[in-house]
Design a protein around this motif. Structure first.
Motif, PDB file in Angstrom:
ATOM      1  N   ARG A  35       0.773  -1.215  -0.069  1.00  0.00           N
ATOM      2  CA  ARG A  35      -0.034  -0.041   0.066  1.00  0.00           C
ATOM      3  C   ARG A  35       0.848   1.315  -0.153  1.00  0.00           C
ATOM      4  NH1 ARG A  35      -4.157  -0.861   4.701  1.00  0.00           N
ATOM      5  NH2 ARG A  35      -4.986   1.255   3.726  1.00  0.00           N
ATOM      6  N   ASP A  36       2.074   1.303   0.203  1.00  0.00           N
ATOM      7  CA  ASP A  36       3.058   2.086   0.256  1.00  0.00           C
ATOM      8  C   ASP A  36       4.101   2.120  -1.048  1.00  0.00           C
ATOM      9  OD1 ASP A  36       2.108   3.662   2.538  1.00  0.00           O
ATOM     10  OD2 ASP A  36       3.272   2.106   3.804  1.00  0.00           O
ATOM     11  N   ASP A  37       4.835   3.017  -1.113  1.00  0.00           N
ATOM     12  CA  ASP A  37       5.948   3.458  -2.154  1.00  0.00           C
ATOM     13  C   ASP A  37       7.051   2.521  -2.023  1.00  0.00           C
ATOM     14  OD1 ASP A  37       4.383   5.148  -3.759  1.00  0.00           O
ATOM     15  OD2 ASP A  37       5.119   6.779  -2.859  1.00  0.00           O
ATOM     16  N   ALA A  38       7.262   2.115  -0.857  1.00  0.00           N
ATOM     17  CA  ALA A  38       8.313   1.259  -0.583  1.00  0.00           C
ATOM     18  C   ALA A  38       8.257   0.217   0.731  1.00  0.00           C
ATOM     19  CB  ALA A  38       9.824   2.155  -0.301  1.00  0.00           C
ATOM     20  N   ALA A  39       9.057  -0.655   0.778  1.00  0.00           N
ATOM     21  CA  ALA A  39       8.938  -1.630   1.978  1.00  0.00           C
ATOM     22  C   ALA A  39       9.902  -1.058   3.085  1.00  0.00           C
ATOM     23  CB  ALA A  39       9.418  -2.962   1.527  1.00  0.00           C
ATOM     24  N   VAL A  40       9.307  -1.595   4.171  1.00  0.00           N
ATOM     25  CA  VAL A  40      10.042  -1.114   5.635  1.00  0.00           C
ATOM     26  C   VAL A  40      10.493  -2.255   6.220  1.00  0.00           C
ATOM     27  CG1 VAL A  40      10.076   0.332   7.372  1.00  0.00           C
ATOM     28  CG2 VAL A  40       8.924   1.096   5.608  1.00  0.00           C
ATOM     29  N   PHE A  41      11.679  -2.614   6.731  1.00  0.00           N
ATOM     30  CA  PHE A  41      11.959  -3.506   7.419  1.00  0.00           C
ATOM     31  C   PHE A  41      13.169  -3.309   8.147  1.00  0.00           C
ATOM     32  CE2 PHE A  41      12.841  -4.959   3.102  1.00  0.00           C
ATOM     33  CZ  PHE A  41      14.118  -5.350   3.454  1.00  0.00           C
ATOM     34  N   GLY A  42      13.610  -4.108   9.374  1.00  0.00           N
ATOM     35  CA  GLY A  42      14.796  -3.826   9.839  1.00  0.00           C
ATOM     36  C   GLY A  42      15.742  -5.441   9.814  1.00  0.00           C
ATOM     37  N   VAL A  43      16.857  -5.291  10.286  1.00  0.00           N
ATOM     38  CA  VAL A  43      17.645  -6.382  10.152  1.00  0.00           C
ATOM     39  C   VAL A  43      18.049  -6.974  11.677  1.00  0.00           C
ATOM     40  CG1 VAL A  43      19.889  -7.315   9.548  1.00  0.00           C
ATOM     41  CG2 VAL A  43      18.919  -5.928   8.093  1.00  0.00           C
ATOM     42  N   PRO A  44      17.770  -8.277  11.916  1.00  0.00           N
ATOM     43  CA  PRO A  44      18.093  -8.542  13.677  1.00  0.00           C
ATOM     44  C   PRO A  44      19.425  -8.219  13.828  1.00  0.00           C
ATOM     45  CG  PRO A  44      16.643 -10.171  12.136  1.00  0.00           C
ATOM     46  CD  PRO A  44      17.362  -9.295  11.094  1.00  0.00           C
ATOM     47  N   GLU A  45      19.556  -7.923  15.174  1.00  0.00           N
ATOM     48  CA  GLU A  45      20.997  -7.817  15.624  1.00  0.00           C
ATOM     49  C   GLU A  45      21.741  -8.982  15.549  1.00  0.00           C
ATOM     50  OE1 GLU A  45      23.006  -6.529  19.932  1.00  0.00           O
ATOM     51  OE2 GLU A  45      20.968  -6.854  19.916  1.00  0.00           O
ATOM     52  N   GLY A  46      22.921  -8.554  14.887  1.00  0.00           N
ATOM     53  CA  GLY A  46      24.225  -9.598  14.631  1.00  0.00           C
ATOM     54  C   GLY A  46      23.947 -10.307  13.342  1.00  0.00           C
ATOM     55  N   ARG A  47      23.044  -9.751  12.282  1.00  0.00           N
ATOM     56  CA  ARG A  47      22.929  -9.829  11.150  1.00  0.00           C
ATOM     57  C   ARG A  47      23.371  -9.029  10.216  1.00  0.00           C
ATOM     58  NH1 ARG A  47      21.718 -15.637  10.684  1.00  0.00           N
ATOM     59  NH2 ARG A  47      19.724 -15.683   9.530  1.00  0.00           N
ATOM     60  N   GLU A  48      23.564  -9.483   8.873  1.00  0.00           N
ATOM     61  CA  GLU A  48      23.573  -8.613   7.853  1.00  0.00           C
ATOM     62  C   GLU A  48      22.663  -8.891   6.632  1.00  0.00           C
ATOM     63  OE1 GLU A  48      28.057  -6.871   8.239  1.00  0.00           O
ATOM     64  OE2 GLU A  48      27.913  -8.865   7.233  1.00  0.00           O
ATOM     65  N   LEU A  49      22.467  -7.636   5.961  1.00  0.00           N
ATOM     66  CA  LEU A  49      21.469  -7.987   4.894  1.00  0.00           C
ATOM     67  C   LEU A  49      22.584  -8.221   3.515  1.00  0.00           C
ATOM     68  CD1 LEU A  49      18.504  -7.775   4.463  1.00  0.00           C
ATOM     69  CD2 LEU A  49      18.837  -5.501   3.363  1.00  0.00           C
ATOM     70  N   VAL A  50      22.000  -9.324   2.616  1.00  0.00           N
ATOM     71  CA  VAL A  50      22.700  -9.810   1.577  1.00  0.00           C
ATOM     72  C   VAL A  50      21.745  -9.459   0.626  1.00  0.00           C
ATOM     73  CG1 VAL A  50      23.704 -11.445   0.078  1.00  0.00           C
ATOM     74  CG2 VAL A  50      24.242 -11.553   2.542  1.00  0.00           C
ATOM     75  N   VAL A  51      22.025  -8.813  -0.641  1.00  0.00           N
ATOM     76  CA  VAL A  51      21.211  -8.372  -1.660  1.00  0.00           C
ATOM     77  C   VAL A  51      21.674  -8.651  -3.027  1.00  0.00           C
ATOM     78  CG1 VAL A  51      19.977  -6.382  -2.630  1.00  0.00           C
ATOM     79  CG2 VAL A  51      20.672  -6.146  -0.079  1.00  0.00           C
ATOM     80  N   THR A  52      20.745  -9.238  -3.928  1.00  0.00           N
ATOM     81  CA  THR A  52      21.331  -9.576  -5.219  1.00  0.00           C
ATOM     82  C   THR A  52      20.088  -9.418  -6.293  1.00  0.00           C
ATOM     83  OG1 THR A  52      22.212 -11.707  -6.579  1.00  0.00           O
ATOM     84  CG2 THR A  52      20.365 -11.981  -4.740  1.00  0.00           C
ATOM     85  N   THR A  53      20.468  -9.227  -7.355  1.00  0.00           N
ATOM     86  CA  THR A  53      19.538  -8.800  -8.504  1.00  0.00           C
ATOM     87  C   THR A  53      19.895  -9.562  -9.768  1.00  0.00           C
ATOM     88  OG1 THR A  53      19.190  -6.549  -7.568  1.00  0.00           O
ATOM     89  CG2 THR A  53      18.483  -6.824 -10.052  1.00  0.00           C
ATOM     90  N   ASP A  54      18.838 -10.178 -10.299  1.00  0.00           N
ATOM     91  CA  ASP A  54      19.020 -10.965 -11.530  1.00  0.00           C
ATOM     92  C   ASP A  54      17.889 -10.698 -12.546  1.00  0.00           C
ATOM     93  OD1 ASP A  54      21.168 -12.249 -11.585  1.00  0.00           O
ATOM     94  OD2 ASP A  54      20.479 -14.092 -10.281  1.00  0.00           O
ATOM     95  N   ALA A  55      18.105 -10.287 -13.886  1.00  0.00           N
ATOM     96  CA  ALA A  55      17.093 -10.091 -14.862  1.00  0.00           C
ATOM     97  C   ALA A  55      17.016 -11.201 -15.642  1.00  0.00           C
ATOM     98  CB  ALA A  55      17.358  -8.713 -15.440  1.00  0.00           C
ATOM     99  N   MET A  56      15.846 -11.329 -16.247  1.00  0.00           N
ATOM    100  CA  MET A  56      15.640 -12.244 -17.491  1.00  0.00           C
ATOM    101  C   MET A  56      14.857 -11.711 -18.468  1.00  0.00           C
ATOM    102  SD  MET A  56      15.057 -16.080 -14.915  1.00  0.00           S
ATOM    103  CE  MET A  56      13.847 -16.296 -16.295  1.00  0.00           C
ATOM    104  N   VAL A  57      15.062 -12.097 -19.665  1.00  0.00           N
ATOM    105  CA  VAL A  57      14.584 -11.619 -20.766  1.00  0.00           C
ATOM    106  C   VAL A  57      14.104 -12.611 -21.845  1.00  0.00           C
ATOM    107  CG1 VAL A  57      14.982 -10.049 -22.962  1.00  0.00           C
ATOM    108  CG2 VAL A  57      15.911  -9.624 -20.516  1.00  0.00           C
ATOM    109  N   ALA A  58      12.938 -12.686 -22.317  1.00  0.00           N
ATOM    110  CA  ALA A  58      12.446 -13.820 -22.997  1.00  0.00           C
ATOM    111  C   ALA A  58      13.168 -13.657 -24.497  1.00  0.00           C
ATOM    112  CB  ALA A  58      10.888 -13.533 -23.386  1.00  0.00           C
TER     113      ALA A  58
END
Length: 335
Positions: A35-58
């Motif tokens: 319902r908003d323009d972006a997501a909002v979330f935190g990272v638990p203490e002692g953890r890090e966020l890993v981010v990856t992006t992949d695209a696929m084209v027909a």
């Protein structure tokens, strides 16, 4: 990927989002119901966020007439494989769809159903995204988020001369499946053909193995461009060379039957890509722990070579006689 509160959302872009994608976000509070323009979330203490992006084209990553559920699975699982290669556990993902205007809702319904099935299987949920139209081919992109203990993400550059090289699962199924899909390989065994095509369309990301490699693996990545090419990437980042024993590369029964002793098909299997298996180095002392992990996880972990001093990125492939196997290519390159 947001839906205005004041709209009925029964048709068009927002109607599609409400119908097909909002249910996929229900399991992740940070999505805020899309319902908003972006997501909002935190990272638990002692953890890090890993981010990856992949695209696929027909026409590049999948056939335009592939089943939408298969397309969804490959899109999702290629990203999950990247998380696993970093030792991360899946958390959430965002999705961008660029679709031709004439694409029917039935396609999108089946695509969303495929995403939903994988969300349940792999414990991940939709956090948001975007939906646009295009005059070109179907183009899809996922950005996946995972969690890893702080400072413990597996790097590509952690390999050291003397390390052994290991790979999960089997190699070459997808490359041989692609040959079947193109009509360049005809196997009399329908069951074997079906296995190779399934591995092409629905890879098996090793999300249960990747996080457990933390503390065991040195350098790690997943096999997307091809076994030889990706081992070369690990060596480039680790500043070393590698010996790869072709006879040790694990093959499924279907792949072994398709290769049938043909050196060209073996070369295709180890350079073709789309395996989405984990490829990593580890010291010899980790062998017993890796064998236990393999048994506990129900996934084969096979030693296929070693790292050694030498020109960074150099991979020498040896055949069963110990002679260098000539290869005309190392793997896939978009450019």
């Amino acid at each position: 990927m947001s839906t205005p509160k004041t709209m009925a959302n029964t048709s068009g872009e927002f109607g599609r989002i409400t119908r097909f994608f909002k249910p996929l976000a229900a399991g992740f509070a940070g999505a805020r119901g899309l319902r908003d323009d972006a997501a909002v979330f935190g990272v638990p203490e002692g953890r890090e966020l890993v981010v990856t992006t992949d695209a696929m084209v027909a026409g590049v990553h999948f056939f335009p007439d592939d089943a939408p559920g298969d397309i969804a699975a490959k899109l999702m699982r290629s990203n999950l494989s990247d998380l696993a290669a970093m030792g991360a556990e899946p958390l959430a993902y965002t999705l961008v769809t660029a679709l031709p205007r004439g694409l029917p809702d039935s396609w999108l319904e089946a695509f969303a159903a495929g995403l939903g099935a994988d969300q349940q299987q792999f414990g991940i949920a939709l956090a948001g995204g975007d939906s646009v139209s295009t005059t070109g081919p179907v183009t899809l992109s996922v950005t996946a988020f995972g969690l890893v203990p702080a400072g413990r993400a597996l790097p590509r550059w952690g390999g050291r001369p003397g390390d052994r090289v290991f790979v999960t699962g089997t190699i070459g199924d997808a490359a041989l499946g692609l040959e079947i899909a193109y009509g360049r390989l005809d196997l009399p065994d329908e069951e074997a053909s079906g296995h190779l095509l399934r591995r092409l369309r629905r890879p098996d990301p090793r999300t249960g193995i990747g996080p457990r490699l933390i503390g065991l693996a040195g350098g790690a990545l997943d096999v997307s461009d091809g076994l030889v090419a990706d081992l070369g990437h690990l060596c480039e980042e680790s500043g070393c060379a590698a010996l790869l024993q072709a006879e040790a590369v694990p093959l499924s029964d279907a792949a072994r039957g398709a290769i049938d002793g043909d050196p060209a098909r073996l070369a295709l299997a180890i350079t073709g890509g789309d395996d989405y298996e984990l490829l990593f180095s580890a010291p010899e002392s980790a062998r017993d722990a890796l064998a236990a992990l393999s048994a506990a996880g129900g996934v084969a972990i096979t030693e296929i070579g070693s790292l050694l001093p030498g020109e960074a990125g150099t991979v020498t492939v040896l055949d069963g006689t110990g002679a260098a196997l000539p290869l005309t290519r190392r793997g896939w390159d978009h450019f």
